[in-house]
Write an enzyme that holds these catalytic residues in place. Sequence first.
Site, PDB file in Angstrom:
ATOM      1  CG  LEU A  72      -2.141   1.036   1.286  1.00  0.00           C
ATOM      2  CD1 LEU A  72      -2.909   0.559  -0.321  1.00  0.00           C
ATOM      3  CD2 LEU A  72      -2.861   0.750   2.414  1.00  0.00           C
ATOM      4  CG  ASP A  73       1.274   4.455  -3.387  1.00  0.00           C
ATOM      5  OD1 ASP A  73       0.780   4.505  -4.428  1.00  0.00           O
ATOM      6  OD2 ASP A  73       0.323   4.816  -2.094  1.00  0.00           O
ATOM      7  N   PRO A  74       2.814   5.125   0.032  1.00  0.00           N
ATOM      8  CG  PRO A  74       4.864   5.811   0.414  1.00  0.00           C
ATOM      9  CD  PRO A  74       3.483   5.177  -0.598  1.00  0.00           C
ATOM     10  CB  ALA A  76      -3.050   4.297  -0.349  1.00  0.00           C
TER      11      ALA A  76
END
Length: 333
Positions: A72-74, A76
Amino acid sequence: MHEDQPAERAPAPPREARPPRGRGRPAGDRPKRREISGWVILDKGVGMTSTHAVAAVKRALNAKKAGHAGTLDPLASGILPIALGEATKTVPFVMDGRKAYVFTVTWGVETDTDDAEGRPVATSEARPTREEVEALLPRFVGAIEQVPPRYSAIKIQGERAYDLARDGEVVDLVARPVQIDRLAVVAHSEERTVIEAECGKGTYVRAIARDLGRALGCLGHVSALRRTRVGPFAEDQSCTIGALEAAQSEPNPAVLRPVETALDAVPCVPVSRDMALRLMRGQPVILRGRDAPVAGKAYATCGGVLVAVGDVERGELVPHRVFHLGGTAARNG
């Protein structure tokens, strides 16, 4: 913003800031990492990379081994399942599960990354009504072809697309089949729309926003994203880093879920102790009984403890992963 994109790595500290090799804290003062097995369903905050989240959970529980099931990228927030110990062997089952998101599309601007972190590449004065958005959503539901964002983890001749894009190279990605089960508007204003999505592995929410904006003729990008479900794991099972740290390294059953929770969609086969020993040696066992699965994936338990997961072939369970659970492993019951 996509669950399978590798997490950004924090830059290494300057060489002079690193402790000399072998001269850090004395070995006797270092807390010994513990063998803990189970799932922690972390509610990750905005700004934290998935790599940092795994490290924080390991530190909070003093766990020896950990990994996450779907980056889950930063930018999000939301559900990041983290596997501890033997649970790492079940990560693929979670990554292949369905995902759910709530995301905000801001209209009028398309960016090169298809999210708020990117550089604007086109603008529009047009703004859609809620009815116009809802009328177009069915076009993006079902088995569709989707072109991934240029800034994505897709490999092109061995290179990540986002690395090529950052180097200024033209990135042409081909459309890939994805499955989107549901899209629904939950809030709308003139400038932005909040949408719920349920989709399968490999779907890019950023691409949904980009393509929806183009189809509406107003352009758009994702300005906020929250993941609310990954496979069998949902928000009501999640905890924060702060809650883990407050537990003072004790594996709390309320936050440490059994390894087999990841196998929620896989049939369970109880086996005898002798059969369990054979499975642990990597040997197949014959399944008996009216309710025994005849084909496909299955996992075996002995006395309520997970033993192995594998494939049922011609009436036999052939183990592909065996588990060594005990001590601090989370168990049902």
